[in-house]
Write an enzyme that holds these catalytic residues in place. Structure first.
Site, PDB file in Angstrom:
ATOM      1  CD  GLN A  97      -3.534  -4.232   6.529  1.00  0.00           C
ATOM      2  OE1 GLN A  97      -3.620  -3.215   5.852  1.00  0.00           O
ATOM      3  NE2 GLN A  97      -3.932  -5.405   6.071  1.00  0.00           N
ATOM      4  CG  ASP A 141      -9.967   0.093   5.122  1.00  0.00           C
ATOM      5  OD1 ASP A 141      -9.601  -0.434   4.067  1.00  0.00           O
ATOM      6  OD2 ASP A 141      -9.332   0.025   6.189  1.00  0.00           O
ATOM      7  CE  LYS A 169      -3.869  -2.359   2.181  1.00  0.00           C
ATOM      8  NZ  LYS A 169      -4.594  -2.729   3.400  1.00  0.00           N
TER       9      LYS A 169
HETATM   10  N1  GUN Z   1      -6.814  -6.496   6.166  1.00  0.00           N
HETATM   11  C1  GUN Z   1      -7.089  -7.255   5.070  1.00  0.00           C
HETATM   12  N2  GUN Z   1      -7.752  -6.531   4.152  1.00  0.00           N
HETATM   13  C2  GUN Z   1      -7.898  -5.290   4.671  1.00  0.00           C
HETATM   14  C3  GUN Z   1      -8.485  -4.086   4.172  1.00  0.00           C
HETATM   15  O1  GUN Z   1      -9.045  -4.014   3.078  1.00  0.00           O
HETATM   16  N3  GUN Z   1      -8.413  -3.009   5.000  1.00  0.00           N
HETATM   17  C4  GUN Z   1      -7.838  -3.066   6.224  1.00  0.00           C
HETATM   18  N4  GUN Z   1      -7.833  -1.961   6.978  1.00  0.00           N
HETATM   19  N5  GUN Z   1      -7.290  -4.172   6.710  1.00  0.00           N
HETATM   20  C5  GUN Z   1      -7.312  -5.261   5.928  1.00  0.00           C
END
Ligand code: GUN
Length: 292
Positions: A97, A120, A53
């Site tokens: 995350q 998100d 990311k």
């Molecule tokens: N962990 C796995 N996928 C995601 C996501 O799309 N967003 C977040 N914040 N954590 C994750």
């Protein structure tokens, strides 16, 4: 042979548009769109996701701000960090995350993020707004699936879509987005007695169950489009007899591909799109925040 929907190529197009828009944003407002990524602990998969990311954000001309906290960070410290990021005008998007270590309250953190910075799309305000058709930040994975479906089909109106799985992150928002595109939408899940039979009626199948290769050809109508959201690690014997770790989807690709119209691979399908849509959301959030 089915069309192989190349998520990497489509994601590169999305990221190209983000980079162009980020340059214009910086010209207009004198700062880059800012994405804060918070990682608590050392979960290996989360570390890989966060690294990707940050890399995509930087490449797209965003300002990425990484906060790595120890696994034993307490709730109050995390709450305070989120409050500080909410108040920081250089931060337009906040991503914590998941999963968080067990002693931390995930729902509380999701609700603590300012909905205007919730890239998100997990905050109940954004979830509700999506479902009633108001302006929101939309969850990245189903957004990525929609972009791929629109590229393949153009018009989705009137198509029957079956979603396998009812998670808050994928299944439910996917249903809302397909409904908005005038699809007829069915969600099947672990308690659906005739899931395969229902899926076999679909023009579009979105698999988001988290069970390796569960969906075989018996679930798919010939000529249907198949979007595989699953990312499962399995151990398979390799040539030399030793077990080898491999990434597979929720769809048995080799079995389904010959009769599908189009299908996403794993890896290289939905995964890159999720990250690209996170960057797109950061830009959308930044524009809206500067407009205020
Ligand atoms: N962990 C796995 N996928 C995601 C996501 O799309 N967003 C977040 N914040 N954590 C994750």
């Amino acid at each position: 042979m089915a069309i192989r929907i190349d998520g990497k190529t489509v994601a590169a197009q999305v990221l190209d548009n983000v980079a162009t828009a980020a340059t214009l944003f910086e010209k207009d407002f004198g700062l880059k769109p800012g994405l804060a990524v918070v990682l608590v602990g050392e979960d290996p998969a989360s570390q890989v996701y966060v690294r990707n990311k940050i890399a995509r954000a930087t490449e797209s001309g965003l300002n990425s701000i990484e906060h790595r906290l120890a696994a034993d960070t307490d709730q109050q410290t995390l709450d305070q960090l989120v409050a500080d990021l909410n108040a920081d005008p250089s931060v337009h998007g906040i991503l914590v995350q998941l999963p968080l270590p067990d002693h931390l309250d995930e729902d509380r953190i999701i609700r603590a993020i300012d909905p205007a910075k919730d890239v998100d799309g997990f905050h109940p305000v954004n979830v509700g707004a999506l479902h009633i058709g108001e302006e929101s930040l939309e969850p990245c994975t189903p957004q990525g699936c929609m972009i791929m479906l629109e590229q393949i089909h153009g018009e989705l109106s009137g198509k029957h879509a079956v979603i396998v799985g009812r998670s808050n992150i994928v299944g439910k928002p996917m249903a809302a987005m397909l409904l908005r595109a005038n699809c007829t939408v069915t969600i099947v899940h672990s308690r659906t007695p005739n899931a395969a039979e229902l899926a076999r009626q679909a023009d579009i199948v979105v698999a988001a169950v988290g069970r390796a290769e569960m969906i075989d050809a018996s679930w798919i109508k010939p000529g249907a489009t198949v979007i595989d959201v699953g990312i499962n690690v399995v151990e398979r014997p390799s040539g030399n007899g030793e077990a080898q770790r491999k990434l597979v989807g929720d769809v048995n690709y080799a079995d389904v591909e010959p009769q599908a119209y189009a299908i996403t691979p794993v890896p290289g399908g939905v995964g890159p799109m999720t990250i690209a849509c996170l960057m797109k959301n950061t830009l959308i959030a930044a524009r809206r925040l500067q407009r205020k």
